[in-house]
Design a protein around this motif. Structure first.
Motif: not given
Length: 146
Positions: A76, A100, A143-144
């Motif tokens: 991330v 991801k 990104v998370s």
């Protein structure tokens, strides 16, 4: 090796190549014209590869032409800049073979407008998205959540 054996081997090779061609054509018919998430493995079959853990982007729809993006996705916050001389604003199809969540940005430095690409999602034709995202991507960030 005798000429009969060579002729037999050539027939088997031609037969195998013909069957492989039929399999590829059949696979193309299953996903033609779709901007929706495709079945797992479509980008690998159609474009000859986007390895597990990578995001790949091609200059043409249908995973064709030059593969300008071939990035092993990091953690991330990691960011990939598409080189201005090598694919910047030229991506027309994309495959996220990582686990991801990615944001694909209109500008360098992971800035500006963006859209999200979930884990394992392949998009055959970015121009089918609303709004049109063909030849639009300049950078990618992990990104998370989106």
């Amino acid at each position: 090796m005798g000429s009969e054996k060579i002729a037999s081997m050539k027939r088997r090779i031609k037969s195998g190549a013909a069957m492989a061609g039929v399999a590829v054509i059949a696979g193309l018919g299953l996903t033609a014209g779709s901007a929706q998430a495709e079945t797992e493995g479509d980008a690998e079959i159609l474009a000859g590869g986007c390895a597990s853990g990578y995001v790949c982007g091609w200059e043409n729809s249908g995973y064709g032409g030059d593969k300008w993006v071939n990035w092993r996705v990091g953690g991330v916050g990691s960011t990939y800049e598409i080189d201005w001389w090598n694919g910047d604003n030229e991506i027309s199809s994309i495959s996220n073979e990582s686990n991801k969540m990615l944001r694909l940005y209109a500008n360098d430095g992971a800035t500006g407008a963006y859209f999200c690409l979930g884990p394992g999602v392949d998009i055959r034709n970015l121009s089918d998205l609303e709004p049109d995202r063909n030849d639009w991507i300049e950078s990618i960030r992990v990104v998370s959540a989106c």
